[in-house]
Enzyme design. Structure first.
Site, PDB file in Angstrom:
ATOM      1  CE1 TYR A   1      36.285  28.529  50.014  1.00 30.65           C
ATOM      2  CE2 TYR A   1      35.780  26.393  49.061  1.00 30.65           C
ATOM      3  CZ  TYR A   1      36.582  27.522  49.123  1.00 30.65           C
ATOM      4  OH  TYR A   1      37.660  27.641  48.280  1.00 30.65           O
TER       5      TYR A   1
ATOM      6  CG  PHE B   1      39.511  35.188  52.161  1.00 32.09           C
ATOM      7  CD1 PHE B   1      39.930  33.901  51.881  1.00 32.09           C
ATOM      8  CD2 PHE B   1      38.897  35.441  53.379  1.00 32.09           C
ATOM      9  CE1 PHE B   1      39.729  32.872  52.786  1.00 32.09           C
ATOM     10  CE2 PHE B   1      38.701  34.422  54.291  1.00 32.09           C
ATOM     11  CZ  PHE B   1      39.114  33.129  53.992  1.00 32.09           C
ATOM     12  CG  ASP B   2      38.623  30.866  48.147  1.00 34.32           C
ATOM     13  OD1 ASP B   2      38.226  30.998  46.973  1.00 34.32           O
ATOM     14  OD2 ASP B   2      39.134  29.819  48.567  1.00 34.32           O
TER      15      ASP B   2
ATOM     16  CB  ILE C   1      43.063  25.662  58.039  1.00 31.58           C
ATOM     17  CG1 ILE C   1      41.588  25.887  57.655  1.00 31.58           C
ATOM     18  CG2 ILE C   1      43.983  26.414  57.095  1.00 31.58           C
ATOM     19  CD1 ILE C   1      41.156  27.341  57.728  1.00 31.58           C
TER      20      ILE C   1
ATOM     21  CE1 TYR D   1      45.629  28.662  54.782  1.00 25.98           C
ATOM     22  CE2 TYR D   1      43.782  30.154  55.076  1.00 25.98           C
ATOM     23  CZ  TYR D   1      44.340  29.049  54.478  1.00 25.98           C
ATOM     24  OH  TYR D   1      43.609  28.314  53.579  1.00 25.98           O
TER      25      TYR D   1
ATOM     26  CG  PHE E   1      35.683  29.608  56.322  1.00 29.42           C
ATOM     27  CD1 PHE E   1      36.054  29.700  54.987  1.00 29.42           C
ATOM     28  CD2 PHE E   1      36.668  29.654  57.294  1.00 29.42           C
ATOM     29  CE1 PHE E   1      37.387  29.844  54.630  1.00 29.42           C
ATOM     30  CE2 PHE E   1      38.000  29.804  56.950  1.00 29.42           C
ATOM     31  CZ  PHE E   1      38.363  29.891  55.616  1.00 29.42           C
TER      32      PHE E   1
END
Length: 254
Positions: free
Chosen positions: A167, A177-178, A195, A221, A237
């Site tokens: 991902y 961010f990731d 989540i 979040y 995502f």
């Protein structure tokens, strides 16, 4: 309260750094496997001359800043934060009793977090609306925007399954961010322990497929955010479902 705890942890880390720099090692503290491992990890972060380079300390600054990002500090406020950190690190007497400021810090974190979340949600509303108009987009009752990019040919996971995925997660401005893709290592996790956006969205996929999951903050979040993720942020995502991980077979009893 999560932000308050992060802030207290930050101060504890800074206090620990100062203590380690100023106090001699106790003769009674014998090395253990845990300390050996920690020392080895620390040594791996050092250069050949035994000194961490400037970029390592810069990274430490980034990590610490992310922990107080929720406070949305002005330049003057940040200067006062630095003064407090410097006093602790250098062993100077702090000018305030931290315990007496716990309630004020908590109230400040909550008010700044709520204000930041409100602004972010307003900006995210436009982003979510545009994403919902993407070709093939499906907007579910929860607010999830699901776009199938590549249709898989395998099974679909249940919410209780463990899955292996690649991902990339982005904020609404496109910043990453990731990313397991960038790390080169797929992520494996129970689908009901992430989540809500992922629990719902990945369950709509088939093994071998790719999809875009656009998540309102309510199913991501929330108003708390995370380091690197602002409070109230919508998340974007791209997920590839690699595998539904089979449950381990029960071990025979002796």
């Amino acid at each position: 309260m999560h932000s308050m705890r992060r802030f207290v942890i930050l101060l504890a880390i800074v206090t620990l750094i100062g203590a380690c720099a100023s106090e001699p090692a106790s003769e009674a503290s014998a090395p253990t496997a845990a300390t050996d491992a920690a020392n080895a990890a620390g040594a791996a972060a050092l250069g050949a001359d035994g000194e961490a380079d400037a970029d390592t300390f810069y990274a430490l600054g980034v990590a610490l800043a992310q922990q107080v990002q929720v406070f949305s500090l002005s330049e003057a406020e940040f200067d006062n934060v630095v003064k407090g950190m410097r006093d602790v690190v250098t062993g100077a007497e702090p000018k305030v009793d931290l315990a007496a400021y716990n309630e004020k810090l908590s109230a400040l974190a909550q008010s700044r977090q709520a204000a930041q979340a409100g602004v972010e949600k307003q900006a995210s509303a436009t982003f979510l609306e545009e994403a919902s108009k993407t070709d093939g987009a499906e907007r579910t009752d929860s607010g999830l925007i699901f776009v199938s990019l590549t249709e898989g040919s395998g099974a679909s996971p249940a919410a209780t399954d463990t899955v292996k995925v690649h991902y990339t997660g982005k904020l609404r401005d496109g910043s990453v961010f990731d990313s397991s893709v960038e790390r080169g290592q797929p992520a494996t996790f129970p689908l009901n322990q992430v989540i809500r956006c992922w629990t719902e969205g990945v369950a709509k996929m088939k093994v071998g497929g790719k999809a875009r999951l656009v998540c309102p903050s309510d199913i991501a979040y929330g108003d708390q955010g995370r380091p690197g993720i602002p409070p109230g942020a919508a998340l974007d995502f791209e997920v590839e479902l690699l595998e539904i991980v089979a449950a381990a077979a029960p071990q025979p009893q002796p």
